[in-house]
Scaffold this motif. Structure first.
Motif: not given
Length: 196
Positions: A135-136, A182-183, A188-189
């Motif tokens: 899901g990226l 990637q960031h 994840p926040r």
């Protein structure tokens, strides 16, 4: 007479608010378009700065962080897989465009390896499918990558100058998409625009 004067006073008091509301209603689409472009506004001492600044900062951080490659041990068997192509040293626009596709492939492999180390040794497209599955990145990015790799593998033969620029631009845009992904993966926040 008293009632007529009272009604006249009410009409005078409500004229400008009615004109203002009418103008807002008539020009609502133009105002909506304008508000999408405004990033900062100051009204009666209250300053409003839109989330555009925050999004731009997050993207700039993503680009900076993704340029910092993760250190790899030289004994890592995936090292050859993560460095798929020797650098090209051409001066032409085509060589530079192909270099961008090479860097894109390198980025896809490193990012997929960061997400799942079992992708080492797989094709670049299989590594990209790992990113889609996690899901990226979106499926459409996989299709673009497939086309860019195909053109690169053909050596860019028969490309016009315009098509060469399009190849370079597409590779650069997909690199930016990967950098933002990637960031978001590493932080994840971070909320990416368009996320729920």
């Amino acid at each position: 007479m008293e009632i007529a004067r009272l009604i006249l006073d009410y009409i005078k008091a409500l004229t400008w608010p009615a004109v203002t509301l009418g103008g807002l209603f008539i020009f609502r689409q133009q105002l909506r378009d304008l508000s999408g472009r405004i990033s900062r506004a100051n009204f009666m001492g209250v300053e409003i700065e839109a989330a555009i600044r925050e999004t731009q900062t997050a993207i700039e951080e993503a680009v900076t962080e993704s340029e910092e490659e993760l250190p790899l041990e030289t004994s890592d068997p995936a090292l050859l897989w993560l460095e798929p192509n020797p650098p090209r040293f051409g001066e032409s626009d085509l060589d530079q465009a192909l270099q961008k596709v090479d860097r894109l492939e390198h980025m896809v492999r490193r990012f997929a390896y960061e997400v799942d180390t079992s992708v080492a040794g797989e094709t670049t497209l299989q590594a990209a499918r790992t990113l889609v599955g996690a899901g990226l990145v979106h499926q459409s990015s996989l299709r673009v990558l497939r086309e860019l790799l195909f053109v690169r593998d053909q050596g860019g033969r028969g490309l016009s100058a315009y098509e060469t620029r399009q190849l370079a631009d597409s590779a650069a845009q997909l690199q930016l998409v990967l950098q933002v992904a990637q960031h978001a993966y590493r932080n994840p926040r971070t909320r990416v625009v368009g996320d729920p």
